[in-house]
Design a protein around this motif. Sequence first.
Motif, PDB file in Angstrom:
ATOM      1  N   THR A   1       0.832  -1.199   0.000  1.00 39.10           N
ATOM      2  CA  THR A   1       0.000   0.000   0.000  1.00 39.10           C
ATOM      3  C   THR A   1       0.869   1.252   0.000  1.00 39.10           C
ATOM      4  O   THR A   1       1.844   1.344   0.728  1.00 39.10           O
ATOM      5  CB  THR A   1      -0.913   0.026   1.241  1.00 39.10           C
ATOM      6  N   THR A   2       0.493   2.216  -0.851  1.00 44.22           N
ATOM      7  CA  THR A   2       1.186   3.503  -0.907  1.00 44.22           C
ATOM      8  C   THR A   2       0.339   4.557  -0.211  1.00 44.22           C
ATOM      9  O   THR A   2      -0.853   4.698  -0.503  1.00 44.22           O
ATOM     10  CB  THR A   2       1.432   3.928  -2.368  1.00 44.22           C
ATOM     11  N   LEU A   3       0.926   5.292   0.706  1.00 49.86           N
ATOM     12  CA  LEU A   3       0.219   6.393   1.341  1.00 49.86           C
ATOM     13  C   LEU A   3       0.298   7.613   0.428  1.00 49.86           C
ATOM     14  O   LEU A   3       1.377   7.994  -0.029  1.00 49.86           O
ATOM     15  CB  LEU A   3       0.846   6.725   2.703  1.00 49.86           C
ATOM     16  N   ARG A   4      -0.855   8.221   0.168  1.00 48.20           N
ATOM     17  CA  ARG A   4      -0.948   9.353  -0.760  1.00 48.20           C
ATOM     18  C   ARG A   4      -1.008  10.656   0.040  1.00 48.20           C
ATOM     19  O   ARG A   4      -1.969  10.894   0.760  1.00 48.20           O
ATOM     20  CB  ARG A   4      -2.184   9.191  -1.646  1.00 48.20           C
ATOM     21  N   LEU A   5       0.035  11.470  -0.109  1.00 53.46           N
ATOM     22  CA  LEU A   5       0.177  12.701   0.660  1.00 53.46           C
ATOM     23  C   LEU A   5      -0.025  13.919  -0.234  1.00 53.46           C
ATOM     24  O   LEU A   5       0.704  14.110  -1.208  1.00 53.46           O
ATOM     25  CB  LEU A   5       1.570  12.742   1.300  1.00 53.46           C
ATOM     26  N   GLY A   6      -1.010  14.748   0.106  1.00 51.01           N
ATOM     27  CA  GLY A   6      -1.243  15.977  -0.628  1.00 51.01           C
ATOM     28  C   GLY A   6      -0.660  17.172   0.117  1.00 51.01           C
ATOM     29  O   GLY A   6      -0.671  17.215   1.346  1.00 51.01           O
ATOM     30  N   PHE A   7      -0.150  18.141  -0.628  1.00 48.95           N
ATOM     31  CA  PHE A   7       0.408  19.354  -0.026  1.00 48.95           C
ATOM     32  C   PHE A   7       0.209  20.516  -0.992  1.00 48.95           C
ATOM     33  O   PHE A   7      -0.149  20.326  -2.158  1.00 48.95           O
ATOM     34  CB  PHE A   7       1.892  19.167   0.321  1.00 48.95           C
ATOM     35  N   ILE A   8       0.456  21.729  -0.499  1.00 48.31           N
ATOM     36  CA  ILE A   8       0.247  22.921  -1.298  1.00 48.31           C
ATOM     37  C   ILE A   8       1.544  23.343  -1.977  1.00 48.31           C
ATOM     38  O   ILE A   8       2.595  23.441  -1.336  1.00 48.31           O
ATOM     39  CB  ILE A   8      -0.294  24.082  -0.425  1.00 48.31           C
ATOM     40  N   GLY A   9       1.473  23.612  -3.287  1.00 48.04           N
ATOM     41  CA  GLY A   9       2.624  24.013  -4.081  1.00 48.04           C
ATOM     42  C   GLY A   9       3.013  25.464  -3.860  1.00 48.04           C
ATOM     43  O   GLY A   9       2.502  26.120  -2.958  1.00 48.04           O
ATOM     44  N   PRO A  10       3.941  25.965  -4.682  1.00 47.92           N
ATOM     45  CA  PRO A  10       4.371  25.372  -5.944  1.00 47.92           C
ATOM     46  C   PRO A  10       5.542  24.408  -5.841  1.00 47.92           C
ATOM     47  O   PRO A  10       6.063  23.965  -6.863  1.00 47.92           O
ATOM     48  CB  PRO A  10       4.778  26.601  -6.755  1.00 47.92           C
ATOM     49  N   GLY A  11       6.019  24.092  -4.649  1.00 50.16           N
ATOM     50  CA  GLY A  11       7.182  23.220  -4.516  1.00 50.16           C
ATOM     51  C   GLY A  11       6.988  21.860  -5.145  1.00 50.16           C
ATOM     52  O   GLY A  11       5.878  21.337  -5.212  1.00 50.16           O
ATOM     53  N   LYS A  12       8.089  21.266  -5.581  1.00 44.56           N
ATOM     54  CA  LYS A  12       8.026  19.961  -6.224  1.00 44.56           C
ATOM     55  C   LYS A  12       7.904  18.833  -5.203  1.00 44.56           C
ATOM     56  O   LYS A  12       7.528  17.711  -5.553  1.00 44.56           O
ATOM     57  CB  LYS A  12       9.264  19.741  -7.097  1.00 44.56           C
ATOM     58  N   LYS A  13       8.236  19.115  -3.958  1.00 47.82           N
ATOM     59  CA  LYS A  13       8.132  18.147  -2.868  1.00 47.82           C
ATOM     60  C   LYS A  13       7.699  18.884  -1.613  1.00 47.82           C
ATOM     61  O   LYS A  13       7.930  20.090  -1.485  1.00 47.82           O
ATOM     62  CB  LYS A  13       9.483  17.471  -2.600  1.00 47.82           C
ATOM     63  N   PRO A  14       7.089  18.205  -0.648  1.00 41.72           N
ATOM     64  CA  PRO A  14       6.775  18.872   0.616  1.00 41.72           C
ATOM     65  C   PRO A  14       8.042  19.237   1.369  1.00 41.72           C
ATOM     66  O   PRO A  14       9.069  18.567   1.251  1.00 41.72           O
ATOM     67  CB  PRO A  14       5.947  17.820   1.371  1.00 41.72           C
ATOM     68  N   ALA A  15       7.959  20.316   2.137  1.00 40.27           N
ATOM     69  CA  ALA A  15       9.090  20.750   2.955  1.00 40.27           C
ATOM     70  C   ALA A  15       8.664  20.715   4.414  1.00 40.27           C
ATOM     71  O   ALA A  15       7.899  19.845   4.821  1.00 40.27           O
ATOM     72  CB  ALA A  15       9.558  22.140   2.517  1.00 40.27           C
TER      73      ALA A  15
ATOM     74  N   VAL B   1      13.559  22.253  -2.759  1.00 42.67           N
ATOM     75  CA  VAL B   1      12.280  21.638  -3.119  1.00 42.67           C
ATOM     76  C   VAL B   1      11.198  22.679  -3.374  1.00 42.67           C
ATOM     77  O   VAL B   1      10.250  22.428  -4.125  1.00 42.67           O
ATOM     78  CB  VAL B   1      11.798  20.629  -2.050  1.00 42.67           C
ATOM     79  N   SER B   2      11.332  23.867  -2.769  1.00 41.08           N
ATOM     80  CA  SER B   2      10.309  24.898  -2.949  1.00 41.08           C
ATOM     81  C   SER B   2      10.573  25.786  -4.153  1.00 41.08           C
ATOM     82  O   SER B   2       9.659  26.403  -4.691  1.00 41.08           O
ATOM     83  CB  SER B   2      10.201  25.773  -1.700  1.00 41.08           C
ATOM     84  N   GLY B   3      11.853  25.894  -4.545  1.00 48.38           N
ATOM     85  CA  GLY B   3      12.204  26.772  -5.649  1.00 48.38           C
ATOM     86  C   GLY B   3      12.369  28.226  -5.253  1.00 48.38           C
ATOM     87  O   GLY B   3      12.501  29.097  -6.117  1.00 48.38           O
ATOM     88  N   PHE B   4      12.382  28.508  -3.935  1.00 45.10           N
ATOM     89  CA  PHE B   4      12.544  29.875  -3.451  1.00 45.10           C
ATOM     90  C   PHE B   4      13.950  30.076  -2.899  1.00 45.10           C
ATOM     91  O   PHE B   4      14.582  29.133  -2.431  1.00 45.10           O
ATOM     92  CB  PHE B   4      11.515  30.185  -2.359  1.00 45.10           C
ATOM     93  N   PRO B   5      14.454  31.318  -2.935  1.00 44.77           N
ATOM     94  CA  PRO B   5      15.785  31.586  -2.378  1.00 44.77           C
ATOM     95  C   PRO B   5      15.841  31.257  -0.885  1.00 44.77           C
ATOM     96  O   PRO B   5      14.841  31.368  -0.174  1.00 44.77           O
ATOM     97  CB  PRO B   5      15.965  33.094  -2.599  1.00 44.77           C
TER      98      PRO B   5
END
Length: 333
Positions: A44-58, A276-280
């Motif tokens: 089973t894979t746990l599906r994790l939702g998060f708010i962008g625009p990052g490519k991965k959660p931080a 991961v977020s793309g911000f400085p």
Amino acid sequence: MRPLLIPTSHLPTSRRRVLATGLAATGSVVFPGLSAAQNAAPGTTLRLGFIGPGKKPASATGWALAQGHLPKELAPLGYSGVSTHVFPNGPDLNEAFLSGAIDVGIYGDTPAVVARAKGLDGKLIGFDNVGLNVWLLTPRGGVASVKELEGKVVAVALGSYMHRYVIGLLKEAGIQKTTKVVYMLPRDGDAALERGSIAAFAAPINTGPLLVSKGFPLIDEADRHPGLLGSSVIVASNKALQQNPSLGAAWQRARRAALQDIRKDPERYYAFHADVSGFPVEAVKASYPLSQFPEEAYPSAWIQSLEDVKAFLRAENLIRQDFAVSDWKVAGL
């Protein structure tokens, strides 16, 4: 894969159906060879939702995932991996919860409270961040005070913790009914301010400090109004918790292990967050002081803040149904 950055409500029905099942998966962490146990079926894979625009959660959860703390805690529950899914805003993440397309979501307190009040069958399993600021910026040469926004246009991502700040601020200034509030995603704020097509933009974490660094004037921020600060909550679906009642406890153990790492070497963490977020890095540091990463699952001050969020939303007729925040919590965390 490019993150999804448009509301699903603006898409054709067929496209929304695809998003409800496939979402916008930005990646997965798989940990083969670890045995499955308890109630989740093997693999089973746990599906994790998060708010962008990052490519991965931080934040602490993102670090726990990247460093293996979360996989380690989830493996005994039967999970063989975690897939991550990015959303442009909280209302869209709520849609995914309602369709059963994610198991856990990390997002702002305001859309989470709205969803709970409207019957979303999930539970609060913790906070990822608290004390989230909002930056109210204007075009260069624009208005110099909140009062001067009367009769003008303020842009914000509707349904977000920034939206609650804007409503509260305008109400406090006595100009709520005479100021127009329009929908705008954080990614579009820079261009709108540059064009001068809006009088002000309410920017969230990361985006706010970045826009300040570009020279857009700051006329207000949530830090000046403690009751309008936001938080980022972690919500698990009832189905996931019924299958694994100890999911919340496992999540908190992983977060605490991640926080130990972060406090030992914050520079390494901030470099990860910026990547991961793309911000400085400087924008990330201004947005996420380490004091905003709570150790406890349910800090009393921020549980009270959720009560305040709920009361605010009810007073503004944005939700009608009341609920007890204490009933939203998972016993024993």
